[in-house]
Design a protein around this motif. Structure first.
Motif, PDB file in Angstrom:
ATOM      1  N   GLU A 160       0.823  -1.200   0.000  1.00  0.00           N
ATOM      2  CA  GLU A 160       0.000   0.000   0.000  1.00  0.00           C
ATOM      3  C   GLU A 160       0.864   1.260   0.000  1.00  0.00           C
ATOM      4  O   GLU A 160       1.981   1.265   0.524  1.00  0.00           O
ATOM      5  N   LEU A 161       0.349   2.318  -0.588  1.00  0.00           N
ATOM      6  CA  LEU A 161       1.060   3.591  -0.582  1.00  0.00           C
ATOM      7  C   LEU A 161       1.115   4.154   0.836  1.00  0.00           C
ATOM      8  O   LEU A 161       0.190   3.980   1.621  1.00  0.00           O
ATOM      9  N   HIS A 162       2.215   4.856   1.140  1.00  0.00           N
ATOM     10  CA  HIS A 162       2.351   5.505   2.441  1.00  0.00           C
ATOM     11  C   HIS A 162       2.658   6.985   2.226  1.00  0.00           C
ATOM     12  O   HIS A 162       2.633   7.485   1.086  1.00  0.00           O
ATOM     13  N   LEU A 163       2.953   7.690   3.300  1.00  0.00           N
ATOM     14  CA  LEU A 163       3.166   9.129   3.211  1.00  0.00           C
ATOM     15  C   LEU A 163       4.349   9.501   2.316  1.00  0.00           C
ATOM     16  O   LEU A 163       4.346  10.568   1.689  1.00  0.00           O
ATOM     17  N   GLY A 164       5.349   8.648   2.245  1.00  0.00           N
ATOM     18  CA  GLY A 164       6.468   8.920   1.358  1.00  0.00           C
ATOM     19  C   GLY A 164       6.027   8.955  -0.096  1.00  0.00           C
ATOM     20  O   GLY A 164       6.468   9.801  -0.880  1.00  0.00           O
ATOM     21  N   HIS A 165       5.146   8.018  -0.476  1.00  0.00           N
ATOM     22  CA  HIS A 165       4.601   8.027  -1.828  1.00  0.00           C
ATOM     23  C   HIS A 165       3.742   9.266  -2.048  1.00  0.00           C
ATOM     24  O   HIS A 165       3.763   9.859  -3.139  1.00  0.00           O
ATOM     25  N   ALA A 166       2.978   9.646  -1.023  1.00  0.00           N
ATOM     26  CA  ALA A 166       2.143  10.837  -1.149  1.00  0.00           C
ATOM     27  C   ALA A 166       3.008  12.061  -1.439  1.00  0.00           C
ATOM     28  O   ALA A 166       2.673  12.877  -2.309  1.00  0.00           O
ATOM     29  N   HIS A 167       4.117  12.193  -0.729  1.00  0.00           N
ATOM     30  CA  HIS A 167       5.013  13.325  -0.973  1.00  0.00           C
ATOM     31  C   HIS A 167       5.508  13.318  -2.416  1.00  0.00           C
ATOM     32  O   HIS A 167       5.518  14.358  -3.095  1.00  0.00           O
ATOM     33  N   SER A 168       5.905  12.146  -2.916  1.00  0.00           N
ATOM     34  CA  SER A 168       6.473  12.050  -4.251  1.00  0.00           C
ATOM     35  C   SER A 168       5.447  12.370  -5.330  1.00  0.00           C
ATOM     36  O   SER A 168       5.717  13.150  -6.252  1.00  0.00           O
ATOM     37  N   VAL A 169       4.261  11.785  -5.229  1.00  0.00           N
ATOM     38  CA  VAL A 169       3.265  12.017  -6.276  1.00  0.00           C
ATOM     39  C   VAL A 169       2.755  13.448  -6.243  1.00  0.00           C
ATOM     40  O   VAL A 169       2.531  14.067  -7.295  1.00  0.00           O
ATOM     41  N   LEU A 170       2.591  14.008  -5.050  1.00  0.00           N
ATOM     42  CA  LEU A 170       2.124  15.391  -4.957  1.00  0.00           C
ATOM     43  C   LEU A 170       3.174  16.363  -5.485  1.00  0.00           C
ATOM     44  O   LEU A 170       2.837  17.374  -6.118  1.00  0.00           O
ATOM     45  N   LEU A 171       4.445  16.067  -5.249  1.00  0.00           N
ATOM     46  CA  LEU A 171       5.499  16.928  -5.777  1.00  0.00           C
ATOM     47  C   LEU A 171       5.536  16.853  -7.298  1.00  0.00           C
ATOM     48  O   LEU A 171       5.674  17.885  -7.981  1.00  0.00           O
ATOM     49  N   ASN A 172       5.419  15.658  -7.851  1.00  0.00           N
ATOM     50  CA  ASN A 172       5.405  15.522  -9.304  1.00  0.00           C
ATOM     51  C   ASN A 172       4.223  16.259  -9.915  1.00  0.00           C
ATOM     52  O   ASN A 172       4.364  16.943 -10.937  1.00  0.00           O
ATOM     53  N   ARG A 173       3.060  16.149  -9.284  1.00  0.00           N
ATOM     54  CA  ARG A 173       1.878  16.835  -9.792  1.00  0.00           C
ATOM     55  C   ARG A 173       2.068  18.353  -9.699  1.00  0.00           C
ATOM     56  O   ARG A 173       1.709  19.095 -10.629  1.00  0.00           O
ATOM     57  N   LYS A 174       2.628  18.804  -8.595  1.00  0.00           N
ATOM     58  CA  LYS A 174       2.867  20.238  -8.388  1.00  0.00           C
ATOM     59  C   LYS A 174       3.807  20.785  -9.456  1.00  0.00           C
ATOM     60  O   LYS A 174       3.571  21.872 -10.024  1.00  0.00           O
ATOM     61  N   LEU A 175       4.882  20.058  -9.745  1.00  0.00           N
ATOM     62  CA  LEU A 175       5.845  20.520 -10.734  1.00  0.00           C
ATOM     63  C   LEU A 175       5.257  20.491 -12.139  1.00  0.00           C
ATOM     64  O   LEU A 175       5.497  21.405 -12.944  1.00  0.00           O
ATOM     65  N   ALA A 176       4.503  19.448 -12.452  1.00  0.00           N
ATOM     66  CA  ALA A 176       3.864  19.390 -13.766  1.00  0.00           C
ATOM     67  C   ALA A 176       2.946  20.587 -13.968  1.00  0.00           C
ATOM     68  O   ALA A 176       2.936  21.204 -15.045  1.00  0.00           O
ATOM     69  N   ASP A 177       2.194  20.948 -12.941  1.00  0.00           N
ATOM     70  CA  ASP A 177       1.303  22.104 -13.040  1.00  0.00           C
ATOM     71  C   ASP A 177       2.096  23.408 -13.138  1.00  0.00           C
ATOM     72  O   ASP A 177       1.752  24.303 -13.921  1.00  0.00           O
TER      73      ASP A 177
END
Length: 291
Positions: free
Chosen positions: A15-32
């Motif tokens: 299952e995803l944990h907070l470390g994955h949340a940080h990574s995916v949110l950062l990637n989404r933030k940078l893409a935007d």
């Protein structure tokens, strides 16, 4: 400027944990921020440990967090043909060789070396490098062992690879999460020894699949955890050998637990699903993920 393309590429073996949340949110933030796009990839070449339930859970967690991605999800298990074709290129160019030693045989070989193996070279993760014994086998002996069904893995001949490249090998690393500055990092694949690039039953490994996918998906920016920083050297040598484009990299900080440990799927650390079931809101999870 070409369209910047980021990706989030979890392995659905937990299952995803907070470390994955940080990574995916950062990637989404940078893409935007750069008017780019973010793709989602399931790195599921391990078809035993990567289950449909975990894949469904990842999609559910990302939807709950409000993370969107562009295009179709790429599932590596559906593209073994892509990796096998590239593997055969490496075989034909004699840049890989079949390695037959089991983990037990490796340990015994190292233990019998001078000093009982205490001085045996280790990779950046602390794992002993693979012995060079299989490199001395004749082509006839290799074919005989394969024909008899002996288990083996295809390993990169890193010495032959570096001789083929015959030039300094580096990668472009960003200085911060804003991608505001860069520097070049020397890539030292020799530090990893002859890494596995495929197995008899699976025509790829993490390293081979990731460079093929990054090229096919036209990934321009690889933003991932700092635990993969040193492994970038292996991927850079494969990119160079295969004539694949070089993405830029940023290895972000890790989210640690109260004892300073890296979060782990196997340990069930701070799972997003568990937080959701406990009534934690997506906004709170974003704050906990420090983004």
């Amino acid at each position: 400027m070409n369209l910047l393309t980021f990706r989030f590429a979890p392995s659905p073996n937990g299952e995803l944990h907070l470390g994955h949340a940080h990574s995916v949110l950062l990637n989404r933030k940078l893409a935007d921020a750069f008017a780019g796009r973010m793709l989602l990839r399931m790195e599921d070449i391990d078809t035993t440990r990567c289950t449909p339930a975990f894949k469904t859970g990842i999609l559910r967690d990302l939807a709950w967090l409000g993370v969107a991605w562009e295009g179709k999800v790429r599932r590596q298990s559906e593209h073994f043909g892509n990796y096998e074709a590239v593997l055969h290129r490496l075989i034909d160019e004699e840049l890989v060789y079949p390695a037959f030693m089991s983990r037990g045989e490796i340990r015994a070989f190292i233990a019998e070396s001078g000093g009982g193996g205490r001085d045996w070279p280790r990779d950046p993760d602390g794992v002993p490098l693979y012995p060079r014994a299989d490199k001395t086998l004749s082509t006839q002996e290799r074919k005989r062992r394969i024909a008899h069904g002996l288990p083996f893995a295809w390993r990169l001949d890193v010495d032959a690879a570096m001789q083929r490249i015959a030039a300094p090998l580096t990668w472009l690393e960003y200085d911060d999460e804003a991608l505001s500055g860069t520097h070049r990092v020397e890539a030292r694949p020799q530090d990893w020894g002859d890494v596995i690039v495929a197995r008899r039953e699976i025509p790829t490994s993490y390293h081979l699949a990731v460079v093929v996918d990054d090229a096919l998906q036209q990934i321009t920016h690889v933003v991932r955890g700092s635990d993969l920083y040193s492994a970038t050297a292996v991927q850079r040598v494969l990119q160079k050998l295969l004539g694949l484009p070089e993405p830029a990299y940023f290895h972000h900080r890790l989210i640690l637990d109260a004892e300073g440990r890296k979060l782990s799927k196997s340990a069930g650390d701070t799972g997003i699903a568990a937080l959701r079931n406990a009534g934690v809101t997506p906004e709170t999870v974003r704050r906990m993920a420090k983004l």
